[in-house]
Design an enzyme around this catalytic site. Structure first.
Site, PDB file in Angstrom:
ATOM      1  N   GLY A  72       0.489  -5.458   0.526  1.00 14.56           N
ATOM      2  CA  GLY A  72      -0.565  -5.578  -0.474  1.00 14.56           C
ATOM      3  C   GLY A  72      -0.092  -6.180  -1.779  1.00 14.56           C
ATOM      4  O   GLY A  72      -0.876  -6.785  -2.516  1.00 14.56           O
TER       5      GLY A  72
ATOM      6  N   GLU B  37       3.454  -5.561   7.495  1.00 11.62           N
ATOM      7  CA  GLU B  37       2.557  -4.564   8.080  1.00 11.62           C
ATOM      8  C   GLU B  37       2.799  -4.338   9.570  1.00 11.62           C
ATOM      9  O   GLU B  37       2.665  -3.204  10.063  1.00 11.62           O
ATOM     10  CB  GLU B  37       1.092  -4.969   7.844  1.00 11.62           C
ATOM     11  CG  GLU B  37       0.627  -4.851   6.403  1.00 11.62           C
ATOM     12  CD  GLU B  37       0.880  -6.103   5.573  1.00 11.62           C
ATOM     13  OE1 GLU B  37       0.321  -6.206   4.477  1.00 11.62           O
ATOM     14  OE2 GLU B  37       1.654  -6.990   6.035  1.00 11.62           O
TER      15      GLU B  37
ATOM     16  N   GLU C 108      -0.293  -9.793  -1.177  1.00 12.39           N
ATOM     17  CA  GLU C 108      -1.714 -10.147  -1.178  1.00 12.39           C
ATOM     18  C   GLU C 108      -2.280 -10.157  -2.595  1.00 12.39           C
ATOM     19  O   GLU C 108      -3.121 -10.998  -2.932  1.00 12.39           O
ATOM     20  CB  GLU C 108      -2.481  -9.171  -0.289  1.00 12.39           C
ATOM     21  CG  GLU C 108      -2.171  -9.372   1.190  1.00 12.39           C
ATOM     22  CD  GLU C 108      -2.668  -8.247   2.076  1.00 12.39           C
ATOM     23  OE1 GLU C 108      -3.026  -8.517   3.238  1.00 12.39           O
ATOM     24  OE2 GLU C 108      -2.705  -7.078   1.615  1.00 12.39           O
TER      25      GLU C 108
ATOM     26  N   ALA D 121       0.839  -1.198   0.000  1.00 10.61           N
ATOM     27  CA  ALA D 121       0.000   0.000   0.000  1.00 10.61           C
ATOM     28  C   ALA D 121       0.875   1.250   0.000  1.00 10.61           C
ATOM     29  O   ALA D 121       2.009   1.240   0.481  1.00 10.61           O
ATOM     30  CB  ALA D 121      -0.909  -0.007   1.223  1.00 10.61           C
TER      31      ALA D 121
END
Length: 256
Positions: free
Chosen positions: A107, A130, A110, A64
């Site tokens: 992300g 994270e 992911e 992100a």
């Protein structure tokens, strides 16, 4: 400048390239929207037989974009509704291959986990870091990882934030194949061409029942598989495929 470049390197194969090189393809809202828009279109595109998603040689996606969200409140984060972008990808009926070179962090990891097949470079770097910035995975990392590689490998990744190489990812079951870094995209496209040459109804239903059955009881999954197997005998491609095999010739699949 387009944040996602779309190409068709061969018939039936759609290639999506993340295109924020200055930010190592970090997933800001604009990129997420553009990527989801492509997946939405390709989900209903009958010419799309396989989708390959990649970044560049330095980064698949670096997670992100923290600059965009660092000062957000919980309500602001909720109102961003990032989940809607992930849902478009996870519900795509077309097989998806992630070609991962460079970093796939947070992300980005992911995003790769939303693919059906992951081709990783030997020196790729997968991580869920994270916790190192005071949060936790929020795009499916804790749930998709544990289903892919089990509790103990997942806990190591999500609780330490430490990266693993593409070769280690393959060893633990996070990647389908590991190849030299400069061969990643070529191998992913080779695999995509193979999938694109096969009967599309069979391919889509095979993906559908495999994913649906993964979270169902075994008996339920077996029942779904059996009913879809029986239904395949109503397709022209089943007749063509079996007759071509018997006649020792190349089949001509029409998607009917």
């Amino acid at each position: 400048m387009a944040l996602v470049l779309r190409e068709e390197p061969s018939e039936g194969v759609k290639l999506l390239r993340l295109n924020r090189p200055d930010a190592r393809n970090a997933l800001n809202t604009a990129l997420r929207k553009e990527l989801a828009s492509h997946f939405q279109e390709l989900s209903s595109d009958e010419t799309a037989r396989c989708i390959v998603i990649t970044g560049d040689d330095k980064a698949f996606a670096a997670g992100a974009d923290l600059k965009e969200i660092v000062d957000d409140t919980p309500v602001e984060i909720m109102n961003r509704n990032v989940r809607r972008f992930w849902n478009v990808i996870s519900s795509c009926p077309v097989p998806v291959i992630a070609a991962v070179r460079g970093v796939a962090l947070g992300g980005g990891c992911e995003l790769a986990l939303h693919a059906d097949i992951i081709v990783a470079g030997e020196n790729a770097r997968f991580a869920q870091p994270e916790v190192c910035v005071g949060v936790m995975p929020g795009g499916g990392g804790t749930q998709r990882l544990v289903r892919a590689i089990g509790k103990y490998q997942t806990m190591k990744l999500v609780l330490t934030g430490e990266p693993i190489s593409g070769r280690d990812a393959f060893t633990m079951g996070l990647a389908s194949e590991v190849v030299p870094d400069d061969a990643v995209l070529d191998r992913a496209l080779e695999m995509a061409r193979k999938i694109a040459s096969l009967p599309p109804i069979s391919i889509r239903l095979t993906k559908e029942v495999t994913l649906a059955g993964a979270d169902a009881a075994l008996d339920t999954g077996l029942l779904m598989e059996r009913r879809l197997f029986e239904m395949m005998f109503a397709t022209a491609d089943q007749k063509e495929g079996m007759n071509a095999f018997i006649e020792k010739r190349k089949p001509d699949f029409a998607g009917r």
